[in-house]
Design a protein around this motif. Structure first.
Motif, PDB file in Angstrom:
ATOM      1  N   ALA A   1       0.857  -1.190   0.000  1.00  0.00           N
ATOM      2  CA  ALA A   1       0.000   0.000   0.000  1.00  0.00           C
ATOM      3  C   ALA A   1       0.890   1.235   0.000  1.00  0.00           C
ATOM      4  O   ALA A   1       1.943   1.265   0.643  1.00  0.00           O
ATOM      5  N   LEU A   2       0.483   2.249  -0.730  1.00  0.00           N
ATOM      6  CA  LEU A   2       1.251   3.500  -0.780  1.00  0.00           C
ATOM      7  C   LEU A   2       1.087   4.291   0.501  1.00  0.00           C
ATOM      8  O   LEU A   2      -0.007   4.384   1.044  1.00  0.00           O
ATOM      9  N   SER A   3       2.171   4.881   0.938  1.00  0.00           N
ATOM     10  CA  SER A   3       2.076   5.825   2.051  1.00  0.00           C
ATOM     11  C   SER A   3       1.538   7.137   1.494  1.00  0.00           C
ATOM     12  O   SER A   3       1.488   7.338   0.267  1.00  0.00           O
ATOM     13  N   ALA A   4       1.182   8.044   2.348  1.00  0.00           N
ATOM     14  CA  ALA A   4       0.692   9.352   1.903  1.00  0.00           C
ATOM     15  C   ALA A   4       1.773  10.082   1.105  1.00  0.00           C
ATOM     16  O   ALA A   4       1.476  10.695   0.074  1.00  0.00           O
ATOM     17  N   ASP A   5       3.015  10.010   1.556  1.00  0.00           N
ATOM     18  CA  ASP A   5       4.118  10.666   0.840  1.00  0.00           C
ATOM     19  C   ASP A   5       4.340  10.042  -0.536  1.00  0.00           C
ATOM     20  O   ASP A   5       4.550  10.750  -1.519  1.00  0.00           O
ATOM     21  N   GLN A   6       4.304   8.718  -0.612  1.00  0.00           N
ATOM     22  CA  GLN A   6       4.485   8.042  -1.894  1.00  0.00           C
ATOM     23  C   GLN A   6       3.359   8.404  -2.863  1.00  0.00           C
ATOM     24  O   GLN A   6       3.606   8.624  -4.046  1.00  0.00           O
ATOM     25  N   ALA A   7       2.148   8.454  -2.356  1.00  0.00           N
ATOM     26  CA  ALA A   7       1.007   8.812  -3.209  1.00  0.00           C
ATOM     27  C   ALA A   7       1.157  10.239  -3.736  1.00  0.00           C
ATOM     28  O   ALA A   7       0.840  10.516  -4.895  1.00  0.00           O
ATOM     29  N   GLU A   8       1.657  11.136  -2.890  1.00  0.00           N
ATOM     30  CA  GLU A   8       1.866  12.523  -3.310  1.00  0.00           C
ATOM     31  C   GLU A   8       2.908  12.610  -4.423  1.00  0.00           C
ATOM     32  O   GLU A   8       2.713  13.292  -5.431  1.00  0.00           O
ATOM     33  N   VAL A   9       4.024  11.907  -4.251  1.00  0.00           N
ATOM     34  CA  VAL A   9       5.081  11.905  -5.260  1.00  0.00           C
ATOM     35  C   VAL A   9       4.568  11.291  -6.559  1.00  0.00           C
ATOM     36  O   VAL A   9       4.787  11.835  -7.647  1.00  0.00           O
ATOM     37  N   MET A  10       3.881  10.188  -6.449  1.00  0.00           N
ATOM     38  CA  MET A  10       3.368   9.513  -7.636  1.00  0.00           C
ATOM     39  C   MET A  10       2.351  10.389  -8.364  1.00  0.00           C
ATOM     40  O   MET A  10       2.367  10.475  -9.594  1.00  0.00           O
ATOM     41  N   ALA A  11       1.489  11.047  -7.625  1.00  0.00           N
ATOM     42  CA  ALA A  11       0.487  11.925  -8.238  1.00  0.00           C
ATOM     43  C   ALA A  11       1.157  13.074  -8.989  1.00  0.00           C
ATOM     44  O   ALA A  11       0.746  13.421 -10.110  1.00  0.00           O
ATOM     45  N   ARG A  12       2.207  13.672  -8.413  1.00  0.00           N
ATOM     46  CA  ARG A  12       2.931  14.752  -9.104  1.00  0.00           C
ATOM     47  C   ARG A  12       3.586  14.245 -10.384  1.00  0.00           C
ATOM     48  O   ARG A  12       3.562  14.914 -11.424  1.00  0.00           O
ATOM     49  N   THR A  13       4.169  13.061 -10.306  1.00  0.00           N
ATOM     50  CA  THR A  13       4.825  12.482 -11.481  1.00  0.00           C
ATOM     51  C   THR A  13       3.807  12.205 -12.586  1.00  0.00           C
ATOM     52  O   THR A  13       4.017  12.564 -13.744  1.00  0.00           O
ATOM     53  N   LEU A  14       2.715  11.580 -12.222  1.00  0.00           N
ATOM     54  CA  LEU A  14       1.692  11.259 -13.216  1.00  0.00           C
ATOM     55  C   LEU A  14       1.002  12.514 -13.741  1.00  0.00           C
ATOM     56  O   LEU A  14       0.607  12.565 -14.908  1.00  0.00           O
ATOM     57  N   LYS A  15       0.865  13.521 -12.898  1.00  0.00           N
ATOM     58  CA  LYS A  15       0.253  14.777 -13.330  1.00  0.00           C
ATOM     59  C   LYS A  15       1.073  15.425 -14.449  1.00  0.00           C
ATOM     60  O   LYS A  15       0.525  16.018 -15.367  1.00  0.00           O
ATOM     61  N   ALA A  16       2.390  15.282 -14.374  1.00  0.00           N
ATOM     62  CA  ALA A  16       3.245  15.839 -15.425  1.00  0.00           C
ATOM     63  C   ALA A  16       2.948  15.175 -16.763  1.00  0.00           C
ATOM     64  O   ALA A  16       3.091  15.803 -17.814  1.00  0.00           O
ATOM     65  N   LEU A  17       2.529  13.927 -16.740  1.00  0.00           N
ATOM     66  CA  LEU A  17       2.226  13.206 -17.974  1.00  0.00           C
ATOM     67  C   LEU A  17       0.765  13.354 -18.401  1.00  0.00           C
ATOM     68  O   LEU A  17       0.419  13.012 -19.528  1.00  0.00           O
ATOM     69  N   ALA A  18      -0.070  13.831 -17.511  1.00  0.00           N
ATOM     70  CA  ALA A  18      -1.512  13.866 -17.754  1.00  0.00           C
ATOM     71  C   ALA A  18      -1.941  15.086 -18.558  1.00  0.00           C
ATOM     72  O   ALA A  18      -2.922  15.751 -18.238  1.00  0.00           O
ATOM     73  N   ASP A  19      -1.231  15.374 -19.603  1.00  0.00           N
ATOM     74  CA  ASP A  19      -1.557  16.496 -20.473  1.00  0.00           C
ATOM     75  C   ASP A  19      -1.238  16.064 -21.903  1.00  0.00           C
ATOM     76  O   ASP A  19      -0.133  15.599 -22.168  1.00  0.00           O
ATOM     77  N   PRO A  20      -2.187  16.213 -22.814  1.00  0.00           N
ATOM     78  CA  PRO A  20      -1.945  15.764 -24.193  1.00  0.00           C
ATOM     79  C   PRO A  20      -0.732  16.429 -24.847  1.00  0.00           C
ATOM     80  O   PRO A  20       0.026  15.756 -25.567  1.00  0.00           O
ATOM     81  N   ALA A  21      -0.515  17.702 -24.584  1.00  0.00           N
ATOM     82  CA  ALA A  21       0.638  18.393 -25.184  1.00  0.00           C
ATOM     83  C   ALA A  21       1.940  17.804 -24.653  1.00  0.00           C
ATOM     84  O   ALA A  21       2.899  17.612 -25.412  1.00  0.00           O
TER      85      ALA A  21
END
Length: 116
Positions: free
Chosen positions: A23-43
């Motif tokens: 299970a992800l810790s809160a810190d791991q989830a935060e890091v993962m969300a930031r990383t995936l957010k960088a990719l979550a844009d079509p451009a």
């Protein structure tokens, strides 16, 4: 002679384990969300594919604006987000910035989502 501008890179592999192992810790989830957010844009996804498909997997910002149909400042913003997230590196040559895909950076994201 080109002068490389060194920027800090984000190593996504050092901070997260695949989500199917533990299970992800809160810190791991935060890091993962930031990383995936960088990719979550079509451009940004298009920029990654354009850079990766370019000769030597390196492209000048001047070669990336027209295919996207966006202004140079907008393309530069998206490229900065990808550099900050650790997917691209940036080097400056004269007045132009060149971007290169960080080897393994996309593999690391895939590894976050699958079990080892």
């Amino acid at each position: 002679m080109p002068v490389a501008e060194l920027l800090p890179l984000t190593d996504v592999t050092a901070r997260c384990t695949p989500i199917t192992v533990d299970a992800l810790s809160a810190d791991q989830a935060e890091v993962m969300a930031r990383t995936l957010k960088a990719l979550a844009d079509p451009a940004r996804l298009r920029l990654l594919s354009l850079v990766a498909a370019h000769d030597d997997a390196e492209a000048c910002v001047c070669d990336l604006t027209e295919p996207l149909g966006l202004s140079q400042p907008t393309v530069s913003h998206h490229l900065k987000v990808l550099v900050d997230a650790g997917f691209l590196t940036r080097s400056k040559r004269a007045t132009w910035a060149y971007y290169r895909l960080v080897p393994g950076s996309l593999d690391a994201v895939a590894g976050l989502l699958t079990s080892v």
